[in-house]
Motif scaffolding. Structure first.
Motif, short mmCIF file in Angstrom:
data_model
loop_
_atom_site.label_atom_id
_atom_site.label_comp_id
_atom_site.label_asym_id
_atom_site.label_seq_id
_atom_site.Cartn_x
_atom_site.Cartn_y
_atom_site.Cartn_z
N HIS A 81 46.04 46.71 41.33
CA HIS A 81 44.73 47.16 41.80
C HIS A 81 44.16 48.22 40.86
O HIS A 81 43.03 48.12 40.39
CB HIS A 81 44.85 47.70 43.23
N LEU A 84 43.43 46.71 37.28
CA LEU A 84 42.28 45.81 37.24
C LEU A 84 40.97 46.55 37.47
O LEU A 84 39.96 46.28 36.81
CB LEU A 84 42.46 44.67 38.24
N ARG A 85 40.98 47.50 38.39
CA ARG A 85 39.78 48.28 38.64
C ARG A 85 39.37 49.06 37.38
O ARG A 85 38.21 49.12 37.02
CB ARG A 85 39.98 49.22 39.83
N GLU A 90 36.07 43.32 39.61
CA GLU A 90 35.60 43.59 40.97
C GLU A 90 36.72 43.24 41.96
O GLU A 90 37.25 42.13 41.95
CB GLU A 90 34.36 42.76 41.29
N ILE A 91 37.04 44.19 42.81
CA ILE A 91 38.05 43.97 43.85
C ILE A 91 37.31 43.47 45.09
O ILE A 91 36.49 44.18 45.66
CB ILE A 91 38.82 45.28 44.16
N ARG A 93 38.83 42.48 47.94
CA ARG A 93 39.49 43.17 49.05
C ARG A 93 40.68 43.94 48.50
O ARG A 93 41.52 43.35 47.81
CB ARG A 93 39.95 42.17 50.12
N PRO A 94 40.77 45.24 48.78
CA PRO A 94 41.90 46.02 48.26
C PRO A 94 43.21 45.59 48.91
O PRO A 94 43.21 44.82 49.88
CB PRO A 94 41.53 47.46 48.64
N MET A 105 45.94 41.37 47.77
CA MET A 105 44.68 41.89 47.26
C MET A 105 43.88 40.68 46.77
O MET A 105 44.45 39.76 46.18
CB MET A 105 44.93 42.85 46.10
N TRP A 106 42.58 40.70 46.99
CA TRP A 106 41.75 39.57 46.61
C TRP A 106 40.77 39.98 45.51
O TRP A 106 40.14 41.02 45.57
CB TRP A 106 40.96 39.05 47.80
N ILE A 107 40.67 39.11 44.52
CA ILE A 107 39.67 39.21 43.47
C ILE A 107 39.08 37.82 43.29
O ILE A 107 39.45 36.89 44.01
CB ILE A 107 40.26 39.75 42.14
#
Length: 132
Positions: A81, A84-85, A90-91, A93-94, A105-107
């Motif tokens: 997380h 990538l951030r 764009e995240i 969902r964390p 975590m969803w991207i």
């Protein structure tokens, strides 16, 4: 029975250069092989025990098929997380510990294909099942 020697998921991005930058630079996937020339050349990335191939181009932008998603197991979702951030991904969902015990975590890729990054905790039954 079919004797499978290898497998890969094939995506035809709407903007191949943008997708190569996302998978190769932002996600940092290692390249297995490249083929062809020009903007629509193919690139195959390592995905743990499988491969992801980007080749060609989708001529008509369409919403991603809700039945298709990439599920990528990583050792530490919180670290992924943060990394990538910091790279501008764009995240969607964390990281969340799901009721079934996995941390997800969803991207999404540039075309909106959902990508689930999953951490399997050390005490999860997917890692260890007593008596088996």
């Amino acid at each position: 029975m079919v004797h499978v020697l290898s497998s890969r998921t094939l995506l035809r991005p709407t903007d191949p250069g943008r997708s190569r930058a996302f998978y190769g630079e932002q996600l940092g996937l290692a390249v297995s092989r490249e083929f062809g020339t020009g903007e629509e050349r193919g690139v195959v990335y390592f995905l743990g025990g499988g491969f992801l191939e980007l080749s060609g181009r989708s001529r008509t932008p369409m919403p991603p098929d809700p039945a298709v998603r990439l599920w990528l197991q990583v050792p530490d979702v919180a670290a992924a997380h943060d990394e990538l951030r910091a790279k501008g991904v764009e995240i969607v969902r964390p990281p969340v510990k799901e009721p079934w015990g996995l941390v997800e975590m969803w991207i999404a890729d540039p075309d909106g294909t959902p990508i689930v990054l999953v951490e399997v905790p050390a005490d999860h039954p997917m890692r260890y099942r007593p008596g088996i």
